[in-house]
Write a protein that holds these residues in place. Structure first.
Motif, PDB file in Angstrom:
ATOM      1  N   GLU A 114      15.806 -61.116  38.353  1.00  0.00           N
ATOM      2  CA  GLU A 114      16.131 -59.749  38.726  1.00  0.00           C
ATOM      3  C   GLU A 114      17.135 -59.177  37.728  1.00  0.00           C
ATOM      4  O   GLU A 114      18.015 -59.885  37.251  1.00  0.00           O
ATOM      5  N   LYS A 115      16.993 -57.900  37.416  1.00  0.00           N
ATOM      6  CA  LYS A 115      17.848 -57.287  36.403  1.00  0.00           C
ATOM      7  C   LYS A 115      18.469 -56.005  36.931  1.00  0.00           C
ATOM      8  O   LYS A 115      17.863 -55.285  37.728  1.00  0.00           O
ATOM      9  N   VAL A 116      19.642 -55.735  36.430  1.00  0.00           N
ATOM     10  CA  VAL A 116      20.247 -54.424  36.620  1.00  0.00           C
ATOM     11  C   VAL A 116      20.376 -53.793  35.239  1.00  0.00           C
ATOM     12  O   VAL A 116      21.024 -54.356  34.352  1.00  0.00           O
ATOM     13  N   ILE A 117      19.759 -52.645  35.048  1.00  0.00           N
ATOM     14  CA  ILE A 117      19.785 -51.956  33.764  1.00  0.00           C
ATOM     15  C   ILE A 117      20.907 -50.929  33.774  1.00  0.00           C
ATOM     16  O   ILE A 117      20.997 -50.090  34.673  1.00  0.00           O
ATOM     17  N   ASN A 118      21.768 -51.026  32.776  1.00  0.00           N
ATOM     18  CA  ASN A 118      22.817 -50.017  32.584  1.00  0.00           C
ATOM     19  C   ASN A 118      22.275 -48.961  31.632  1.00  0.00           C
ATOM     20  O   ASN A 118      22.220 -49.173  30.419  1.00  0.00           O
ATOM     21  N   TRP A 119      21.843 -47.844  32.193  1.00  0.00           N
ATOM     22  CA  TRP A 119      21.227 -46.781  31.397  1.00  0.00           C
ATOM     23  C   TRP A 119      22.305 -45.890  30.772  1.00  0.00           C
ATOM     24  O   TRP A 119      23.307 -45.553  31.409  1.00  0.00           O
ATOM     25  N   VAL A 120      22.049 -45.504  29.503  1.00  0.00           N
ATOM     26  CA  VAL A 120      22.881 -44.508  28.822  1.00  0.00           C
ATOM     27  C   VAL A 120      21.922 -43.500  28.210  1.00  0.00           C
ATOM     28  O   VAL A 120      21.156 -43.833  27.299  1.00  0.00           O
ATOM     29  N   ILE A 121      21.953 -42.265  28.715  1.00  0.00           N
ATOM     30  CA  ILE A 121      21.054 -41.219  28.232  1.00  0.00           C
ATOM     31  C   ILE A 121      21.868 -40.265  27.363  1.00  0.00           C
ATOM     32  O   ILE A 121      22.842 -39.675  27.814  1.00  0.00           O
ATOM     33  N   HIS A 122      21.452 -40.121  26.121  1.00  0.00           N
ATOM     34  CA  HIS A 122      22.194 -39.323  25.142  1.00  0.00           C
ATOM     35  C   HIS A 122      21.635 -37.905  25.053  1.00  0.00           C
ATOM     36  O   HIS A 122      20.487 -37.645  25.383  1.00  0.00           O
ATOM     37  N   ASN A 123      22.508 -37.004  24.555  1.00  0.00           N
ATOM     38  CA  ASN A 123      22.149 -35.612  24.277  1.00  0.00           C
ATOM     39  C   ASN A 123      21.749 -34.851  25.543  1.00  0.00           C
ATOM     40  O   ASN A 123      20.785 -34.089  25.549  1.00  0.00           O
ATOM     41  N   ILE A 124      22.497 -35.031  26.601  1.00  0.00           N
ATOM     42  CA  ILE A 124      22.345 -34.232  27.812  1.00  0.00           C
ATOM     43  C   ILE A 124      23.502 -33.241  27.819  1.00  0.00           C
ATOM     44  O   ILE A 124      24.651 -33.604  28.092  1.00  0.00           O
ATOM     45  N   ARG A 125      23.197 -32.000  27.477  1.00  0.00           N
ATOM     46  CA  ARG A 125      24.246 -31.014  27.180  1.00  0.00           C
ATOM     47  C   ARG A 125      24.898 -30.425  28.434  1.00  0.00           C
ATOM     48  O   ARG A 125      25.990 -29.873  28.361  1.00  0.00           O
ATOM     49  N   LYS A 126      24.214 -30.495  29.564  1.00  0.00           N
ATOM     50  CA  LYS A 126      24.790 -30.010  30.818  1.00  0.00           C
ATOM     51  C   LYS A 126      24.670 -31.092  31.876  1.00  0.00           C
ATOM     52  O   LYS A 126      23.744 -31.907  31.844  1.00  0.00           O
ATOM     53  N   GLU A 127      25.592 -31.092  32.805  1.00  0.00           N
ATOM     54  CA  GLU A 127      25.570 -32.111  33.849  1.00  0.00           C
ATOM     55  C   GLU A 127      24.294 -31.981  34.677  1.00  0.00           C
ATOM     56  O   GLU A 127      23.978 -30.895  35.182  1.00  0.00           O
ATOM     57  N   PRO A 128      23.529 -33.069  34.821  1.00  0.00           N
ATOM     58  CA  PRO A 128      22.283 -33.008  35.593  1.00  0.00           C
ATOM     59  C   PRO A 128      22.556 -32.721  37.069  1.00  0.00           C
ATOM     60  O   PRO A 128      23.654 -32.966  37.594  1.00  0.00           O
TER      61      PRO A 128
END
Length: 801
Positions: free
Chosen positions: A746-760
């Motif tokens: 089992e895995k936990v992925i630490n996601w990092v999404i780049h170039n998101i200019r406004k808070e989702p």
């Protein structure tokens, strides 16, 4: 054949012959007859016979057998089997055209001539066929005036090697800089900017003339041997590298630890020094996975002891304990070996008795002087010698030695008069290293079938990659001039099927203490196949012995190398499966942009990274071209650049100019001090978003890092990533392909999404909303998401308008 097909081939034949009407032709050779079988076309002439056969639709081989000779002999380079039943032959009174679905071989009967085309586009034409002179056997080809030529092995001549006459004789060039016409690893191989190659499938020494007289002529000259060549052509550069590695073999996966940092110098003099060096790495928390022992492991002196091939007991009193203790710390031990047995060494009498050495004309061991002493040379082609030499490796491997450094394997000094079991020194010189690597590789297959070998060697031949060979660029000058050509050599060798060409990071030859040079060289090392600082010991090559600032900068580069381990291991897998080089020239991106053909100081590391080296002291800015059809993000500042333009980039002290392609998935990992800590449970997955990228894909390959052919055995997992972008949301999918013999965790992925200019607005894992953080400063989103038992993960990010 239907009338339509017959008409097509008639028109096609006319077009092919017309396209080559300007090529020179052979006035001496006279066509007599031909014979077609299922696997080849035989053409009989007054001077000998041709055998032409297709390996597939993109590879053809032509062999010439002069009258009085029997057969074409054995290839040392080719592993692909020829195909049958997929060719066609059309004949009229003037010509024959032998075709696959891609390549056409047009044979003019009078005057006799052979020409090649691919999908109707001309490639190359023989001028006179093989011609024998007083000292050589030559063949000339006509090439187009604007073709750029690569190949010939490892050289420093600029990316376009046209205009040079290249000696084919593996020979070390000590302390080279910005030009080297002859180096350790030569190959009788020419690659054209038209995406085809001519491989002269012959071992003996000679020359490769790349139009040195400016007459649009390619010439191969050899002292003897096979008169055989293959032509390999691709629709794209990726296609070309796939087909060439299909012909000559692909690199096996290396053990995962070999993608880490090596401690290496010339050399460690004792067990105490070896252990203390690794302890210093651990004390400074600088990651390290292996240490390489140079020639002092078998003798106290530089001269007179080569060939002992056993630990010097005074200096290394308990080598098995040393190796075991290092292994317990996660550090592998690698030993240098050479193929020379000195007459003063402890094994000389044994080598003579066992008849493992090259001989003189009457069968006695051939002895001669070179730098290290009076010596004989192990005949790696002789079955008895192979068994003897391998048993020494086997005994040391049983004591825990994890890898091998094969040095001086050109061989460094190889007198013409020396005889091998299969020919003279000059006939087998250029394949000596190839067969040495083969011996070690096949020894592991037989005696250590569950262990991937590590085989570091300085010299090889076409196809040596299939024996796991990891070559380096030789004894480069420790100078800025030495650093400058390192990318050129590796890019050229990657094109030629040798993906792991790398350099002694920091430079080898000379006692130049230049901290900036050392820093820049190690920063380049992050983005090249093997990270191995190595040098003469007057100035330390290991970061732990450099002054504090330089050590800190080196540590940062090494840590980045380890962070990128999942990405690097995945592009190694891609190379293993397709032959795609790890380091790729810019012209792979814009395949018809001729302006990119000479560029080597900026290149691609895998598909995601664009890297530009710094090879001048004090450089404050650099012009960098960003390939078209992509957007690029600065790896440090995150600044976005549109592709198809050049930009002036301000340099940083702690990082080369490195950029990430928009739409890329970059798997990373933090906190490793060696690869024993490697686990996808600690995975950080970066995605570089851009609204112009509607869809993109990526993947991560994982196995145990040790088992040979793990993928083929089903002992792997492959994580596939997909992104889909619309105006209002970004969808990310992770799906897992599992080998039948692999047990996933089992895995936990630490996601990092780049170039998101406004808070989702929201982030969903499946249909469940999950927590996230958004950084206004870096424009990145961070969140964690568990991968379930099914190995899949679906994420939706609702974007702000």
């Amino acid at each position: 054949m239907t009338n339509k097909i017959a008409l097509f081939f008639s028109v096609f034949l006319f077009a092919v012959l017309a396209s080559f009407s300007a090529f020179a032709q052979n006035s001496q050779r006279v066509y007599q007859s031909h014979k077609l079988s299922e696997e080849k076309l035989e053409v009989m002439t007054n001077e000998g016979n041709y055998e032409i056969k297709f390996y597939n639709d993109q590879i053809v081989e032509t062999a010439f057998i002069p009258k009085g000779e029997m057969g074409i002999g054995k290839s040392h380079a080719v592993v692909l089997e020829t195909c049958t039943g997929s060719s066609n032959l059309i004949e009229n009174e003037k010509s024959i055209v032998y075709t696959s679905k891609g390549i056409s071989v047009a044979i003019s009967k009078l005057p006799f001539n052979i020409s090649y085309s691919y999908k109707g586009n001309e490639l190359i034409s023989e001028k006179n066929g093989y011609v024998k002179t007083d000292s050589t056997e030559n063949i000339d080809f006509t090439i187009e005036k604007d073709e750029v030529l690569f190949g010939g092995g490892a050289r420093v001549l600029g990316m376009n090697r046209r205009g040079n006459r290249l000696q084919l004789y593996n020979r070390a060039h000590y302390g080279y800089g910005t030009r080297s016409e002859l180096m350790n690893y030569t190959m009788p191989l020419v690659i054209s900017s038209k995406k085809y190659a001519v491989h002269f499938d012959n071992a003996p020494i000679g020359y490769l003339d790349l139009d040195s007289e400016n007459t649009n002529t390619l010439r191969y000259e050899s002292i003897s041997g096979r008169k055989v060549y293959q032509i390999v052509v691709g629709d794209t550069w990726e296609d070309f590298t796939y087909e060439f590695s299909n012909l000559t073999g692909r690199q096996p996966m290396l053990p995962r630890w070999s993608f880490g940092n090596f401690s290496s110098r010339f050399g460690y003099h004792s067990q105490k020094e070896t252990v203390e060096t690794i302890d210093q790495f651990l004390k400074d928390s600088i990651p390290v996975d292996a240490i390489i022992l140079d020639l002092f492991w078998f003798g106290k002196e530089m001269k007179g002891e080569m060939g002992n091939l056993a630990f010097e007991q005074d200096s290394f009193p308990n080598p098995e304990k040393m190796i075991a203790d290092l292994d317990a710390k996660g550090v592998k031990t690698i030993l240098i070996t050479e193929p020379f047995v000195l007459t003063t060494s402890k094994r000389w009498d044994e080598a003579v008795k066992e008849e493992v050495l090259g001989t003189d004309s009457i069968g006695n061991p051939y002895t001669y002087d070179f730098y290290f002493g009076n010596t004989g040379l192990i005949d790696v082609f002789k079955p008895k010698a192979i068994s003897w030499f391998w048993n020494i490796y086997k005994g040391l491997a049983n004591k825990g030695v994890a890898g091998w450094w094969g040095d001086l394997g050109e061989p460094e000094v190889h007198p013409t008069e020396l005889k091998h079991v299969n020919g003279s020194a000059d006939e087998v010189h250029n394949i000596y290293g190839h067969y040495w690597a083969k011996m070690v590789f096949e020894g592991y297959q037989k005696d250590f079938p569950n262990q991937r070998p590590f085989i570091l060697m300085r010299a090889g031949a076409v196809g040596s990659q299939r024996y796991g060979m990891v070559p380096w660029t030789g004894d480069v000058s420790r100078s800025w001039d030495g650093l400058k050509p390192q990318t050129e050599i590796s890019l050229q060798m990657g094109l030629q099927g040798i993906p792991y060409m790398h350099s002694d990071l920091g430079g080898f030859a000379g006692d130049n203490l230049d901290d900036e040079l050392y820093t820049r060289w190690l920063q380049y090392g992050v983005f090249q196949p093997i990270f191995r600082p190595h040098a003469q010991e007057e100035v330390p090559s290991e970061p732990v012995f450099r002054e504090p600032k330089t050590k800190a900068l080196a540590k940062k580069s090494i840590e980045l190398r380890y962070q990128l381990m999942p990405y690097n291991y995945s592009i190694a897998f891609d190379n293993n499966q397709t032959g795609m080089p790890l380091m790729r020239p810019l012209f792979f991106e814009e395949q018809d942009n001729k302006e990119l053909l000479p560029i080597s100081d900026t290149y691609l590391w895998g598909d995601a990274f664009l890297v530009s080296t710094i090879t001048d002291a004090g450089l404050k800015e650099k012009e960098v071209y960003m390939p078209a059809n992509s957007v690029w993000f600065d790896f440090v500042s995150e600044k976005k650049y549109e592709g198809g333009k050049s930009y002036t980039i301000q340099t940083r002290e702690d990082q080369l100019p490195v950029f990430v392609r928009g739409g890329s998935f970059i798997p990373m990992m933090n906190g490793m001090l060696n690869t024993r800590a490697y686990s996808l449970n600690n995975l950080e997955l970066h995605y570089y978003h851009n609204k112009s990228i509607v869809e993109s894909k990526g993947h991560l390959y994982n196995d145990d890092g040790e088992t040979p052919n793990a993928f083929e055995k089903g002992q792997y997992e492959l994580l596939n990533f997909v992104s889909e972008t619309s105006n209002s949301k970004l969808n990310l999918a992770l799906t897992t392909e599992m080998g039948k013999a692999f047990k996933a965790s089992e895995k936990v992925i630490n996601w990092v999404i780049h170039n998101i200019r406004k808070e989702p607005k929201k982030v969903f894992l499946g249909k469940k909303k999950i927590e996230f953080t958004w950084s206004k400063k870096s424009n990145t989103i961070h969140f964690r998401a568990k991968v379930g038992a099914d190995g899949n993960q679906f994420i939706t990010i609702k974007l702000a308008k």
